[in-house]
Motif scaffolding. Sequence first.
Motif, mmCIF file in Angstrom:
data_model
loop_
_atom_site.group_PDB
_atom_site.id
_atom_site.type_symbol
_atom_site.label_atom_id
_atom_site.label_comp_id
_atom_site.label_asym_id
_atom_site.label_seq_id
_atom_site.Cartn_x
_atom_site.Cartn_y
_atom_site.Cartn_z
ATOM 1 N N ASP A 1 -11.756 0.962 -2.331
ATOM 2 C CA ASP A 1 -11.123 0.581 -3.174
ATOM 3 C C ASP A 1 -10.414 1.963 -3.778
ATOM 4 O O ASP A 1 -9.551 1.985 -4.474
ATOM 5 N N LYS B 1 -11.383 -6.539 -4.144
ATOM 6 C CA LYS B 1 -11.389 -7.188 -5.489
ATOM 7 C C LYS B 1 -12.454 -6.208 -6.804
ATOM 8 O O LYS B 1 -12.763 -5.241 -6.254
ATOM 9 N N GLY C 1 -1.939 -8.131 -6.050
ATOM 10 C CA GLY C 1 -3.084 -7.682 -6.601
ATOM 11 C C GLY C 1 -3.288 -6.308 -6.117
ATOM 12 O O GLY C 1 -2.700 -5.617 -5.535
ATOM 13 N N TRP C 2 -4.718 -5.836 -6.224
ATOM 14 C CA TRP C 2 -5.320 -4.528 -5.752
ATOM 15 C C TRP C 2 -5.152 -4.640 -4.303
ATOM 16 O O TRP C 2 -5.991 -5.269 -3.628
#
Length: 92
Positions: A48, A92, A58-59
């Motif tokens: 991440d 996520k 999204g990410w």
Amino acid sequence: FDGAETAQVYIEDIKSSLPRPAKELKGFQKIFLKAGEKKTVSIELKPDAFAFYDPKKGWTAEKGDFNILIGSSSRDIRLSGNYRLDKTTLVK
């Protein structure tokens, strides 16, 4: 003199599909040193750390090349290297 230093790790996305900051702080560790002492510091970058927010997806950690920059601040980079993400993933 004894002192302290904060090792900071930044990433720079070489070519992103969306605008990103030039340097993004992704980890740091403060260490205390006695006069003349040296220490090795390890700062883990998880998947991440390479992600950014894409309003459509999204990410996202987007495949491509990154510069890894290490220093005591964003203006005092003392070490650099390269890293490549081989595939794009949603985080996520």
